[in-house]
Design a protein around this motif. Structure first.
Motif, short mmCIF file in Angstrom:
data_model
loop_
_atom_site.label_atom_id
_atom_site.label_comp_id
_atom_site.label_asym_id
_atom_site.label_seq_id
_atom_site.Cartn_x
_atom_site.Cartn_y
_atom_site.Cartn_z
N VAL A 142 -12.82 -2.93 20.66
CA VAL A 142 -12.19 -3.34 22.12
C VAL A 142 -11.70 -4.85 22.03
O VAL A 142 -12.59 -5.71 21.82
N ASN A 143 -10.61 -4.90 22.30
CA ASN A 143 -9.75 -6.41 22.28
C ASN A 143 -9.00 -6.48 23.12
O ASN A 143 -8.04 -5.65 23.43
N ASP A 144 -9.22 -7.41 24.03
CA ASP A 144 -8.28 -7.92 25.22
C ASP A 144 -6.96 -8.29 24.87
O ASP A 144 -6.05 -8.09 25.59
N ASN A 145 -6.77 -8.72 23.70
CA ASN A 145 -5.43 -8.88 23.28
C ASN A 145 -4.47 -7.70 22.54
O ASN A 145 -3.41 -7.97 21.89
N GLY A 146 -5.30 -6.42 22.53
CA GLY A 146 -4.49 -5.40 21.93
C GLY A 146 -5.08 -5.16 20.50
O GLY A 146 -5.77 -6.03 19.79
N ALA A 147 -4.82 -3.99 20.10
CA ALA A 147 -5.26 -3.77 18.82
C ALA A 147 -4.57 -4.46 17.61
O ALA A 147 -3.61 -4.98 17.78
N ARG A 148 -5.46 -4.99 16.64
CA ARG A 148 -4.95 -5.58 15.34
C ARG A 148 -5.39 -4.83 14.25
O ARG A 148 -6.20 -4.36 14.16
N ILE A 149 -4.32 -4.93 13.27
CA ILE A 149 -4.53 -4.11 12.19
C ILE A 149 -5.79 -4.59 11.54
O ILE A 149 -6.48 -3.61 10.86
N SER A 150 -6.06 -5.66 11.33
CA SER A 150 -7.14 -6.19 10.71
C SER A 150 -8.73 -5.42 11.21
O SER A 150 -9.50 -5.66 10.46
N ASP A 151 -8.51 -5.23 12.24
CA ASP A 151 -9.90 -4.55 12.95
C ASP A 151 -10.03 -3.08 12.52
O ASP A 151 -11.03 -2.69 12.79
N ILE A 152 -8.76 -2.62 12.10
CA ILE A 152 -8.77 -1.30 11.97
C ILE A 152 -8.77 -0.88 10.13
O ILE A 152 -9.48 0.13 9.84
N MET A 153 -8.10 -1.82 9.79
CA MET A 153 -7.74 -1.22 8.25
C MET A 153 -8.81 -1.40 7.41
O MET A 153 -9.92 -2.10 7.26
N VAL A 154 -9.03 -0.38 6.42
CA VAL A 154 -10.16 -0.53 5.34
C VAL A 154 -9.49 -1.50 4.24
O VAL A 154 -8.43 -1.25 3.76
N ARG A 155 -10.44 -2.41 3.65
CA ARG A 155 -9.93 -3.31 2.70
C ARG A 155 -10.41 -2.89 1.48
O ARG A 155 -9.74 -3.03 0.50
N ASN A 156 -11.57 -2.17 1.24
CA ASN A 156 -12.12 -1.85 -0.06
C ASN A 156 -11.67 -0.48 -0.48
O ASN A 156 -12.04 0.42 0.08
N ILE A 157 -10.33 -0.66 -0.96
CA ILE A 157 -9.61 0.67 -1.27
C ILE A 157 -9.81 1.46 -2.60
O ILE A 157 -9.48 0.60 -3.60
N VAL A 158 -9.75 2.73 -2.65
CA VAL A 158 -10.03 3.22 -3.80
C VAL A 158 -8.53 3.92 -4.30
O VAL A 158 -7.69 4.39 -3.19
N THR A 159 -7.83 3.58 -5.20
CA THR A 159 -6.74 4.08 -5.46
C THR A 159 -6.74 4.82 -6.68
O THR A 159 -7.38 4.70 -7.83
N ALA A 160 -5.45 5.80 -7.07
CA ALA A 160 -5.00 6.36 -8.16
C ALA A 160 -4.22 5.75 -9.05
O ALA A 160 -3.41 4.85 -8.40
N GLU A 161 -4.25 5.91 -10.24
CA GLU A 161 -3.09 5.49 -11.40
C GLU A 161 -2.64 6.31 -12.02
O GLU A 161 -3.10 7.57 -11.99
N MET A 162 -1.19 6.26 -12.29
CA MET A 162 -0.49 7.10 -12.98
C MET A 162 -1.01 7.82 -14.46
O MET A 162 -0.75 8.75 -14.54
N TRP A 163 -1.86 6.71 -14.86
CA TRP A 163 -2.63 7.27 -16.15
C TRP A 163 -3.83 7.70 -15.97
O TRP A 163 -4.30 8.11 -17.09
N HIS A 164 -4.42 7.88 -14.87
CA HIS A 164 -5.64 8.46 -14.37
C HIS A 164 -5.32 9.91 -14.61
O HIS A 164 -4.53 10.66 -14.32
N PRO A 165 -6.36 10.72 -15.40
CA PRO A 165 -6.49 12.18 -15.51
C PRO A 165 -6.51 12.95 -14.27
O PRO A 165 -7.20 12.38 -13.16
#
Length: 272
Positions: free
Chosen positions: A126-149
């Motif tokens: 709840v933010n009086d100045n409106g939604a901020r992306i930093s309040d919502i986004m997940v920072r510790n991201i699991v990614t895949a790689e093209m070389w991953h099986p």
């Protein structure tokens, strides 16, 4: 973290992300209440400005939680479906002092703490100045790689209950969906399924595994606090509300200015 006082935007973002991470860990372990409890205790210490007990932190934490309608208002209207935050806090406080933190007691404590974390997360969004992306986004991201099986990517999806995994194919960001992996592995013989599991994502892509385009925005000047700093890859500024409408269920991928480093991820789950 004694001496913090009130939560400014930076501290709020910190605890919001800490609660998310701890809650996700607790969801993997029905008796894994410790991390959520420790985050709430650190938050109480920060709000009070000194290290004390859950009892002493109570007023400050309940005051913060009250910013969310889930704390008291909604439970008053739907008492059969929601427990007031104040009641949850007392239950957690009692269980915290109980010597038995195993079995049913631990599972109930974990459940109550997860619900408390959800309420506190909602309150801090709840933010009086409106939604901020930093309040919502997940920072510790699991990614895949093209070389991953494919076998490893499938396992990561199942372990973490991921619907999408982002990956960089060498030129642009894509997302791999659980639906695409299931479709690739399902309609084939057992021997063919084994071959496909052994393939890398790059090999599987050449063999018919579909990768979807990611909805990509990038941060300008390293700032992630206001949606005015979100820029589409074509160079046009974009509002967070417009991104939500454009996503249509896909994850929003937030990149650094060079568009190669992924710094954040927003899914519909994070916007609930």
């Amino acid at each position: 973290m004694g001496g913090c006082g009130a939560l400014d935007s930076e501290k709020r973002r910190y605890f919001l992300n800490q609660l998310k991470e701890a809650r996700m860990e607790a969801l993997k372990d029905s008796e894994g209440y410790q991390k959520v409890l420790h985050v709430i205790e650190r938050m109480g210490s920060c709000l009070l400005g000194k290290i004390r007990t859950l009892h002493k932190y109570g007023d400050k934490i309940r005051e913060l939680a009250a910013r969310s309608p889930y704390a008291e208002e909604i439970p008053e209207i739907h008492p059969a479906w929601h427990t007031p935050f104040s009641v949850l806090y007392e239950l957690v406080k009692q269980a915290r002092n109980d010597a038995m933190h195993q079995g049913v007691v631990a599972r109930q404590l974990t459940h109550n703490l997860v619900v408390m974390a959800l309420i506190l997360e909602d309150a801090m969004k709840v933010n009086d100045n409106g939604a901020r992306i930093s309040d919502i986004m997940v920072r510790n991201i699991v990614t895949a790689e093209m070389w991953h099986p494919v076998s490893f990517v499938r396992q990561q999806m199942l372990i973490n209950s991921f619907t999408y995994l982002p990956l960089f194919d060498g030129s642009e960001w894509k997302v791999l969906s659980d639906h695409a992996v299931a479709r690739y592995l399902f309609n084939c013989s057992n021997s063919e399924r084994k071959k496909r599991l052994i393939q890398t994502i790059a090999q599987a892509k050449s063999n018919g595994l579909s990768l979807d385009d990611g909805l990509v925005v990038r941060l300008v000047n390293g700032s992630d606090t206001k949606h005015a700093n979100l820029i589409n890859i074509d160079g046009e500024p974009v509002e967070l509300s417009n991104l939500v409408n454009q996503s249509e269920g896909r994850p929003i991928l937030v990149t650094a200015e060079d568009n190669k480093r992924l710094v954040g991820l927003i899914t519909p789950f994070d916007m609930l």
